[in-house]
Design an enzyme around this catalytic site. Structure first.
Site, PDB file in Angstrom:
ATOM      1  N   PRO A  15     -13.270 -12.212   6.916  1.00 43.52           N
ATOM      2  CG  PRO A  15     -12.017 -13.980   7.756  1.00 43.52           C
ATOM      3  CD  PRO A  15     -13.074 -13.652   6.742  1.00 43.52           C
ATOM      4  CG  ASN A  16      -9.042 -10.213  10.295  1.00 41.65           C
ATOM      5  OD1 ASN A  16      -9.314  -9.845  11.430  1.00 41.65           O
ATOM      6  ND2 ASN A  16      -8.615 -11.439  10.031  1.00 41.65           N
ATOM      7  NE  ARG A  23      -6.022  -7.649   7.563  1.00 40.04           N
ATOM      8  CZ  ARG A  23      -6.475  -8.593   6.762  1.00 40.04           C
ATOM      9  NH1 ARG A  23      -7.485  -8.344   5.951  1.00 40.04           N
ATOM     10  NH2 ARG A  23      -5.921  -9.771   6.756  1.00 40.04           N
ATOM     11  CE1 TYR A  28      -4.693  -7.918   2.423  1.00 38.96           C
ATOM     12  CE2 TYR A  28      -3.970  -7.339   4.635  1.00 38.96           C
ATOM     13  CZ  TYR A  28      -4.174  -8.288   3.658  1.00 38.96           C
ATOM     14  OH  TYR A  28      -3.885  -9.600   3.892  1.00 38.96           O
ATOM     15  CG  ASN A  80     -11.269 -10.359  -0.296  1.00 38.08           C
ATOM     16  OD1 ASN A  80     -10.762 -11.429   0.058  1.00 38.08           O
ATOM     17  ND2 ASN A  80     -10.624  -9.217  -0.229  1.00 38.08           N
ATOM     18  CB  ALA A  83      -8.055 -15.773   6.675  1.00 36.85           C
ATOM     19  CD  GLU A 104     -10.447 -16.913  -4.870  1.00 34.01           C
ATOM     20  OE1 GLU A 104     -10.948 -18.001  -5.219  1.00 34.01           O
ATOM     21  OE2 GLU A 104      -9.291 -16.808  -4.415  1.00 34.01           O
ATOM     22  CG  HIS A 106      -7.685 -12.623  -3.011  1.00 29.32           C
ATOM     23  ND1 HIS A 106      -8.171 -12.981  -1.780  1.00 29.32           N
ATOM     24  CD2 HIS A 106      -7.876 -13.686  -3.829  1.00 29.32           C
ATOM     25  CE1 HIS A 106      -8.629 -14.221  -1.846  1.00 29.32           C
ATOM     26  NE2 HIS A 106      -8.470 -14.661  -3.073  1.00 29.32           N
ATOM     27  NE  ARG A 113       0.154 -11.010   1.550  1.00 27.74           N
ATOM     28  CZ  ARG A 113      -0.904 -10.764   2.329  1.00 27.74           C
ATOM     29  NH1 ARG A 113      -2.110 -10.633   1.785  1.00 27.74           N
ATOM     30  NH2 ARG A 113      -0.759 -10.657   3.635  1.00 27.74           N
ATOM     31  NE  ARG A 117      -1.047 -14.061   3.506  1.00 25.71           N
ATOM     32  CZ  ARG A 117      -1.828 -13.784   4.562  1.00 25.71           C
ATOM     33  NH1 ARG A 117      -3.134 -13.866   4.463  1.00 25.71           N
ATOM     34  NH2 ARG A 117      -1.302 -13.402   5.716  1.00 25.71           N
TER      35      ARG A 117
END
Ligand code: DQA
Length: 152
Positions: A15-16, A23, A28, A80, A83, A104, A106, A113, A117
Site C-alpha cells: 500500500p501507498n 510521497r 522514499y 515490499n 505497512a 523482503e 524496504h 524509524r 516499523r
C-alpha cells in the site's frame, strides 16, 4: 545471459507505494513506481529473470497476487509489503503457504524509524532482508534472490 531459461520472479509492492515520487520524497526518494519497475525489468534481464510486477493497496489482492504468481511459475519474489509488513498475517501465510522464496525489501531503513516499523511479520520466512538503500534495495534484493535461486 544465454543458454539458461528465464527465472520468473514476482515483484510485490504494498500500500501507498503507488504514490512513490510524491510521497514523503525525503524518506522514499523521487523515483516513481513506474520508473522503479522499468529499471528493475532491465536489471532482471541482466540476471536472466523475467518479472511480474504488482502493486496493490489491498491486503487480499496482495495475497491473490502471491497465489497467482505461484501458478504463473514464479520461482521467487521481491516483496515490499509496505505497512502490511508490520501487520499482515495473511500475507505472511500466503508466502509461506505457496513456498515462494522471497527477499523482503524496504526503501527506508525501518529500524531507524518509529518502533512500530521495527517488527516484520514476513522476515522470519524471508531468504534475506534489504533496506535503507532507496530504489537500490529492490535491485540488490533482485540480485540476491536471483543468485540464491540459481544456486538452489
Ligand atoms: C516501507 C517502510 C514501511 O514501514 C512503510 O509503511 C512503507 C514503506 C519502505 O519501503 O521503506 O510504506 O516498506
Amino acid at each position: 545471459m544465454s543458454g539458461q531459461s528465464l527465472i520468473r520472479i514476482l515483484v510485490l509492492h504494498g500500500p501507498n507505494l503507488n504514490l512513490l515520487g510524491m510521497r514523503e520524497p525525503e524518506i522514499y526518494g523521487s523515483a516513481t513506481l513506474e520508473e522503479l519497475d522499468a529499471q528493475l525489468v532491465v536489471q532482471a534481464r541482466s540476471v536472466g529473470a523475467e518479472l511480474q510486477t504488482v502493486q496493490s493497496n489491498h491486503e487480499g489482492e496482495l495475497v491473490d497476487a502471491v497465489h497467482s504468481a505461484a501458478l504463473w511459475g514464479a520461482r521467487g519474489a521481491v516483496v515490499n509489503a509496505a505497512a502490511y509488513t508490520h501487520t499482515s498475517i495473511a500475507l505472511r501465510d500466503a508466502l509461506a503457504g505457496v513456498g515462494l522464496p522471497f527477499v523482503e525489501v524496504h526503501l527506508s531503513n525501518v529500524h531507524s524509524r518509529e518502533p512500530f516499523r521495527h517488527r516484520s511479520l514476513l522476515a522470519e520466512h524471508a531468504v534475506g532482508v534489504i533496506q535503507g538503500f532507496g530504489a537500490d534495495s529492490y535491485r540488490l534484493g533482485l540480485l540476491g534472490l536471483a543468485s540464491y535461486l540459481r544456486a538452489s
